[in-house]
Scaffold this motif. Sequence first.
Motif, short mmCIF file in Angstrom:
data_model
loop_
_atom_site.label_atom_id
_atom_site.label_comp_id
_atom_site.label_asym_id
_atom_site.label_seq_id
_atom_site.Cartn_x
_atom_site.Cartn_y
_atom_site.Cartn_z
N GLY A 140 96.07 57.71 34.31
CA GLY A 140 95.40 56.42 34.25
C GLY A 140 96.08 55.31 35.01
N ASP A 141 97.38 55.46 35.28
CA ASP A 141 98.09 54.41 36.01
C ASP A 141 98.34 54.81 37.47
N ARG A 142 97.56 55.75 37.97
CA ARG A 142 97.78 56.22 39.35
C ARG A 142 97.44 55.14 40.37
N GLN A 143 97.95 55.34 41.55
CA GLN A 143 97.71 54.43 42.66
C GLN A 143 96.26 54.55 43.13
N PRO A 144 95.69 53.48 43.70
CA PRO A 144 94.31 53.57 44.20
C PRO A 144 94.23 54.55 45.36
N ASP A 145 93.07 55.14 45.52
CA ASP A 145 92.82 56.04 46.64
C ASP A 145 92.56 55.27 47.92
N LEU A 146 92.14 54.02 47.78
CA LEU A 146 91.74 53.23 48.94
C LEU A 146 91.88 51.74 48.63
N THR A 147 92.37 50.97 49.60
CA THR A 147 92.38 49.51 49.50
C THR A 147 91.52 48.99 50.63
N MET A 148 90.61 48.08 50.30
CA MET A 148 89.62 47.61 51.27
C MET A 148 89.86 46.16 51.64
N GLY A 149 90.19 45.90 52.89
CA GLY A 149 90.18 44.58 53.49
C GLY A 149 91.09 43.55 52.86
N GLU A 150 90.92 42.31 53.34
CA GLU A 150 91.75 41.19 52.91
C GLU A 150 91.53 40.83 51.45
N GLY A 151 90.34 41.14 50.92
CA GLY A 151 90.06 40.83 49.53
C GLY A 151 90.88 41.67 48.57
N GLY A 152 91.45 42.78 49.10
CA GLY A 152 92.32 43.61 48.29
C GLY A 152 91.61 44.49 47.28
N THR A 153 90.33 44.75 47.47
CA THR A 153 89.63 45.63 46.53
C THR A 153 90.30 47.00 46.56
N GLN A 154 90.61 47.50 45.37
CA GLN A 154 91.20 48.83 45.24
C GLN A 154 90.17 49.76 44.63
N VAL A 155 90.05 50.95 45.23
CA VAL A 155 89.06 51.92 44.78
C VAL A 155 89.78 53.17 44.30
N HIS A 156 89.42 53.61 43.11
CA HIS A 156 89.96 54.84 42.53
C HIS A 156 88.83 55.87 42.50
N TYR A 157 89.05 57.01 43.13
CA TYR A 157 88.08 58.10 43.13
C TYR A 157 88.28 58.90 41.84
N LEU A 158 87.60 58.53 40.79
CA LEU A 158 87.78 59.19 39.50
C LEU A 158 87.15 60.58 39.49
N ALA A 159 85.94 60.69 40.04
CA ALA A 159 85.26 61.99 40.15
C ALA A 159 84.32 61.89 41.34
#
Length: 165
Positions: A23-42
């Motif tokens: 649950g505390d893993r690093q994001p799979d992807l960070t998007m742009g200057e806004g810093g959105t972090q995406v976690h590929y859960l499934a």
Amino acid sequence: MSYPEPRYFGETGEHSGVFDLSGDRQPDLTMGEGGTQVHYLATGGSTNGAYGLYRWEMGPRPSGPGPHFHRTMTESFYVLSGTIRLYNGDKWADGRPGDFLFLPEGGVHSFRNESGEPASMLILFTPGAPRERYFEELAEIATTGRQLTPDEWTELYLRHDQYMV
């Protein structure tokens, strides 16, 4: 509504569940200057195409797509934290923790974080389309500052079942 056609034909069931206890893993992807972090859960690949589930953690800077729809999949949003503006094709509403929005195929929708504070949500696609490549292309465009022409944006969106309105 009836149950769908069976997809499993065994007699006794299988011991085939897959835990992800990170649950505390690093994001799979960070998007742009806004810093959105995406976690590929499934992903669709890991669920045999049944669904794709992503945790979307938005930074405090305004971000989110314009109104659009999909022809091949449904999309659902479940707000975990903060305030996320959700659009159901008719009106915008402030989504707060516990709020949910479902869009069937063809349902115009959008989302934005305009609160000035971080916010997070779950995004669910059914069936499990390969959204990871789309997210990664958007991140690459934002990271490199590459400018796309209107025709290039259209091609990108169409390739990923995203129809802007």
